[in-house]
Design a protein around this motif. Sequence first.
Motif, short mmCIF file in Angstrom:
data_model
loop_
_atom_site.label_atom_id
_atom_site.label_comp_id
_atom_site.label_asym_id
_atom_site.label_seq_id
_atom_site.Cartn_x
_atom_site.Cartn_y
_atom_site.Cartn_z
N ASN A 20 -0.33 -6.21 13.86
CA ASN A 20 -0.12 -6.95 14.97
C ASN A 20 1.08 -7.74 14.73
OD1 ASN A 20 -2.82 -6.83 15.70
ND2 ASN A 20 -3.56 -8.23 14.27
N LEU A 21 1.81 -8.12 16.06
CA LEU A 21 3.05 -8.89 16.22
C LEU A 21 2.70 -10.28 16.42
CD1 LEU A 21 5.89 -8.44 16.17
CD2 LEU A 21 5.67 -8.20 18.87
N ASN A 22 2.87 -11.17 15.51
CA ASN A 22 2.85 -12.56 15.94
C ASN A 22 4.25 -13.09 15.95
OD1 ASN A 22 3.93 -12.79 13.10
ND2 ASN A 22 2.04 -13.21 12.07
N ALA A 23 4.37 -14.54 16.16
CA ALA A 23 5.65 -14.99 16.47
C ALA A 23 6.84 -14.92 15.39
CB ALA A 23 5.57 -16.57 16.67
N VAL A 24 6.12 -15.09 13.98
CA VAL A 24 6.96 -14.98 12.77
C VAL A 24 7.66 -13.39 12.67
CG1 VAL A 24 7.27 -14.87 10.32
CG2 VAL A 24 5.90 -16.76 11.50
N ARG A 25 6.95 -12.28 12.96
CA ARG A 25 7.28 -10.97 12.97
C ARG A 25 7.95 -10.62 14.17
NH1 ARG A 25 3.04 -6.56 12.12
NH2 ARG A 25 4.97 -5.71 11.50
N TYR A 26 7.76 -11.37 15.34
CA TYR A 26 8.64 -10.85 16.34
C TYR A 26 9.99 -11.42 16.24
CZ TYR A 26 10.05 -11.16 21.27
OH TYR A 26 10.53 -11.14 22.58
N ARG A 27 9.99 -12.66 15.86
CA ARG A 27 11.24 -13.35 15.32
C ARG A 27 11.94 -12.52 14.41
NH1 ARG A 27 9.77 -18.25 13.49
NH2 ARG A 27 10.16 -17.74 11.35
N GLU A 28 11.51 -12.24 13.26
CA GLU A 28 12.34 -11.61 12.07
C GLU A 28 12.24 -10.00 12.18
OE1 GLU A 28 13.44 -13.69 9.79
OE2 GLU A 28 12.54 -15.33 10.90
N ASP A 29 11.46 -9.32 12.67
CA ASP A 29 11.68 -8.11 13.01
C ASP A 29 12.17 -7.51 14.25
OD1 ASP A 29 10.20 -8.16 10.35
OD2 ASP A 29 8.24 -7.43 11.08
N ILE A 30 12.18 -8.33 15.33
CA ILE A 30 12.60 -7.86 16.64
C ILE A 30 13.69 -8.57 16.74
CG2 ILE A 30 12.03 -7.64 18.76
CD1 ILE A 30 10.50 -5.62 17.26
N LEU A 31 13.56 -9.99 17.06
CA LEU A 31 14.86 -10.71 17.74
C LEU A 31 16.01 -10.60 16.85
CD1 LEU A 31 12.74 -13.70 18.96
CD2 LEU A 31 13.70 -11.82 20.31
N PHE A 32 15.73 -11.23 15.43
CA PHE A 32 16.79 -11.43 14.61
C PHE A 32 17.61 -10.07 14.50
CE2 PHE A 32 18.83 -11.83 10.38
CZ PHE A 32 19.72 -12.81 10.85
N PRO A 33 16.97 -8.97 13.98
CA PRO A 33 17.78 -7.72 13.88
C PRO A 33 17.94 -6.94 15.14
CG PRO A 33 15.45 -7.29 13.18
CD PRO A 33 15.63 -8.73 13.44
N HIS A 34 17.45 -7.18 16.07
CA HIS A 34 17.55 -5.98 17.13
C HIS A 34 18.06 -6.98 18.49
CE1 HIS A 34 16.00 -2.74 14.75
NE2 HIS A 34 15.07 -3.51 14.63
N VAL A 35 17.43 -7.80 18.83
CA VAL A 35 17.88 -8.68 20.25
C VAL A 35 19.07 -9.35 20.16
CG1 VAL A 35 17.11 -10.22 21.93
CG2 VAL A 35 15.20 -8.40 20.81
N VAL A 36 19.28 -10.15 18.90
CA VAL A 36 20.39 -10.99 19.07
C VAL A 36 21.65 -10.12 18.82
CG1 VAL A 36 21.68 -12.64 17.58
CG2 VAL A 36 19.09 -12.98 18.15
N PRO A 37 21.48 -9.31 18.05
CA PRO A 37 22.79 -8.42 17.96
C PRO A 37 23.27 -7.54 19.40
CG PRO A 37 21.61 -7.98 16.02
CD PRO A 37 20.69 -8.82 16.79
N PHE A 38 22.23 -7.17 19.96
CA PHE A 38 22.42 -6.21 21.31
C PHE A 38 22.70 -7.41 22.22
CE2 PHE A 38 20.45 -4.79 25.16
CZ PHE A 38 21.14 -3.63 25.16
N LEU A 39 22.36 -8.51 22.39
CA LEU A 39 22.74 -9.54 23.44
C LEU A 39 23.94 -10.00 23.06
CD1 LEU A 39 19.62 -11.40 24.02
CD2 LEU A 39 20.71 -9.74 25.57
N GLN A 40 24.63 -10.12 21.72
CA GLN A 40 25.81 -10.39 21.33
C GLN A 40 26.87 -9.47 21.84
OE1 GLN A 40 25.33 -11.37 17.08
NE2 GLN A 40 25.00 -13.21 17.73
#
Length: 118
Positions: A20-40
């Motif tokens: 399951n994807l909860n808020a912590v996993r979304y932030r740590e496994d998706i947003l931080f390593p993938h979304v933030v660098p992509f948007l930067q």
Amino acid sequence: MVWGGVSQHHRTELVVIAGNLNAVRYREDILFPHVVPFLQAHPDMTLQHDNATSHTARSVRDFLQDRIVSVLPWPAKSPDLNPIEYVWDLLDRRVKARAIPPEISENLQVPWWKSGRA
């Protein structure tokens, strides 16, 4: 579960998420390593995600705000107009059309150019 991002001219890598994807996993496994660098790398883009609980949690909203990530407002219970749904549909059809369908999820993670199958 698989996560991915698309825009008119760019795409992220696909991310396989076990369980399951909860808020912590979304932030740590998706947003931080993938979304933030992509948007930067593409600062003119706006993040669009749906109203899944893991996407709308206070910790996720704070995380995105702290990193000055522009998020498209997405009304609750809105019709699904997210462009990624077309990508998931295409991917689903291509996987189902394989001559030898994958039997386990690990087989889906091998890039098609390394698997010897188109």
